[in-house]
Design a protein around this motif. Structure first.
Motif, mmCIF file in Angstrom:
data_model
loop_
_atom_site.group_PDB
_atom_site.id
_atom_site.type_symbol
_atom_site.label_atom_id
_atom_site.label_comp_id
_atom_site.label_asym_id
_atom_site.label_seq_id
_atom_site.Cartn_x
_atom_site.Cartn_y
_atom_site.Cartn_z
ATOM 1 N N ASP A 269 0.864 -1.183 0.000
ATOM 2 C CA ASP A 269 0.000 0.000 0.000
ATOM 3 C C ASP A 269 0.903 1.236 0.000
ATOM 4 N N CYS B 133 0.462 4.460 2.095
ATOM 5 C CA CYS B 133 -0.571 4.377 3.105
ATOM 6 C C CYS B 133 -0.159 5.447 4.107
ATOM 7 N N ASN C 281 -8.007 -2.383 7.787
ATOM 8 C CA ASN C 281 -7.281 -1.509 8.703
ATOM 9 C C ASN C 281 -7.536 -0.026 8.464
ATOM 10 N N HIS C 282 -8.114 0.323 7.319
ATOM 11 C CA HIS C 282 -8.310 1.739 6.996
ATOM 12 C C HIS C 282 -9.564 2.259 7.686
ATOM 13 N N HIS D 17 -7.263 7.336 7.718
ATOM 14 C CA HIS D 17 -6.167 6.400 7.414
ATOM 15 C C HIS D 17 -6.509 5.635 6.145
HETATM 16 MN MN MN Z 1 -2.832 0.715 4.030
#
Ligand code: MN
Ligand code: 5GP
Ligand code: MN
Length: 477
Positions: free
Chosen positions: A95, A98, A202-203, A234
């Motif tokens: 990612d 990120c 997780n975002h 996030h």
């Molecule tokens: Mn990520």
């Protein structure tokens, strides 16, 4: 494996160069005595493996949120000499860029708490989320190329946000050296429909309250005060970044053979920084990074719109800062008393530049770069500031989160999402997610204790605590 580590000072553990063959430098893992007990031996091995790469400077480092990643550990920091060193997609992660951004609102927690369910629903509606989710708008190929080239600026120029936002992003939200021509058709095809989406797992989008200020002067410079409401975002570069990484891992596997780089783990595939393969990867990675900055910028605009629509007035929400925590960058650092250009890989690690560095926005230049560290949906998150000590010890880097202690699959087996949701609600925290399983995978207990992780980086002085934020309501991807 932890018994092979040498404690060289408080919270600093060295992996000696004889830990495994081929190490060019020692490893340094930053962990408290308590956190070291949970350290996976695989993460030590990965930190040691990174030390075998050509041109690595000083140490292969791991921040206290360290855990096993692809090739490089998550929480890993490694800097390479631009002439003798390498660049590796595994040192950036899938990612690309990120990262986290923090909006400070003019609202106070008491104004927001009675409306938290409505507000989190509004945010959830405003920002598409979930695996493979598609955006509310479409960009064509020419627009996508502009996004890759100019990042958050593309978003602002197209009505998503204000100019001041750009000044408060790392790299101004526009990493130089990006070349859309180095991004494959497959990556473009994945990126086009996903611009302006949160992603999965997780975002998150989180409505928070500033619970405690540790440093009044710095908090003031960051525009933060106790009781204030903030929103943390996030997310990253979605399928575009993932595909760029996938494409270049293959390129780098060939390049490693071509340039005769001995790989102790295939996932460390890399190329000499002077090679065309490295230059192509950097140009594509920068494009992916810019996509992520545009993404977070567009999402911020929708967050502002949602608040203003709900309160039926213009609710002011300024950007405190936006940090990347998966990226490789060219920076100047002092090594053995000499200033050098280095390629710094931060993979699940955050840049934390000291006061005075020209990369820090003018508004914060005297106090240091804001560092934004999420904890979990059930714990605190932190704002810190970069320090001179960090420049000296970690190439101006710190941790990026609490770090996982339980895998997604283990969490799905052991934890029931609806139970987590109920417990959080009892504590006043509203969680909204596409399905309960998404909550189980991200339950507070799958992460290390954030307060302990922050105590390590603050204690070492590689970044300084400024504010502690606690969740009011969370929308998970
Ligand atoms: Mn990520
Ligand atoms: P990553 O980028 O490694 O997926 O996640 C960064 C960090 O975000 C994790 O290490 C964890 O500490 C934190 N985190 C994950 N989910 C949440 C959440 O819902 N809210 C907050 N505040 N932090 C989270
Ligand atoms: Mn992340």
């Amino acid at each position: 494996a932890a018994d092979k580590l040498k404690k060289i000072s408080e919270d600093v553990w060295e992996i000696p160069t004889d830990y495994k063959p081929g190490m060019n430098v020692p490893g340094h893992i930053f962990l408290s005595d308590r956190l070291i007990e949970g350290l996976e031996s695989g993460a030590i091995d990965q930190t040691a493996n990174v030390a075998t790469l050509p041109g690595i400077q000083r140490y292969s480092m791991a921040m206290p949120d360290v855990h096993i990643g692809y090739g490089f550990p998550i929480g890993g920091v490694a800097a390479f000499d631009t002439e003798t060193g390498v660049i590796s997609p595994g040192g950036v992660g899938f990612d690309i860029n990120c990262g986290v951004r923090l909006l400070r609102s003019e609202l106070m927690a008491d104004d927001v708490k009675p409306h938290k369910v409505d507000l989190i629903n509004a945010l959830y509606e405003a920002v598409p989320s979930g695996l493979g989710s598609e955006s509310k708008f479409r960009v064509n190929d020419a627009q996508l190329a502009e996004v890759f080239r100019t990042g958050a600026r593309w978003a602002v120029e197209n009505g998503y946000g204000v100019k001041a936002d750009l000044e408060h992003c790392e790299e101004n939200g526009e990493m130089k050296g990006a070349d859309p021509a180095k991004v494959s058709k497959k990556a473009r095809d994945r990126g086009r429909p996903q611009l302006g989406t949160l992603g999965s797992g997780n975002h998150f989008l989180e409505i928070q309250k500033v619970e405690k200020i540790y440093d009044e002067a710095v908090a003031k410079a960051f525009g933060l005060k106790e009781g204030q409401v903030t929103v943390m975002i996030h997310c990253g570069s979605r399928g575009a970044g993932h595909q760029i990484c996938t494409d270049y891992v293959k390129t780098m596997e060939q390049a490693s053979r071509k340039y005769g780089i001995k790989l102790y783990d295939r996932q460390l595939a890399c190329a000499p920084l002077s090679s065309p393969e490295a230059k192509d990867y950097f140009a594509a990675m920068a494009a992916g990074a810019n996509y992520a900055w545009a993404n977070r910028q567009i999402i911020s605009h929708w967050v502002r719109e949602a608040f203003s629509k709900y309160y039926k007035r213009d609710v002011r929400m300024d950007l405190v800062y936006d940090v990347a925590h998966n990226v490789a960058k060219f920076e100047e650092h002092e090594v053995d008393g000499v200033k050098k250009a280095l390629c710094v890989h931060r993979k699940g690690a955050t840049r934390a530049f000291a006061p005075g560095r020209s990369e820090v926005p003018v508004a914060y230049r005297d106090v240091g770069q804001p560092v934004i560290i999420p904890g979990s949906m059930g714990s605190a998150s932190y704002v810190l500031a970069g320090t001179q000590r960090g420049m000296e010890l970690t190439f101006g880097s710190t941790c990026h989160g609490a770090g996982r202690v339980m895998s997604r699959s283990a969490a799905l087996k052991d934890i029931r999402g609806n139970e987590v949701k109920r417990q959080l609600l009892e504590r006043g925290i509203v969680v909204k997610a596409p399905k309960d399983a998404a909550i189980a995978e991200e339950a507070p207990e799958v992460y290390k204790e954030i307060d302990e992780v922050i105590a390590v980086v603050d204690g070492l002085g590689i970044s300084k605590k400024v504010a502690r934020l606690v969740p009011i309501a969370v929308a998970k991807g």
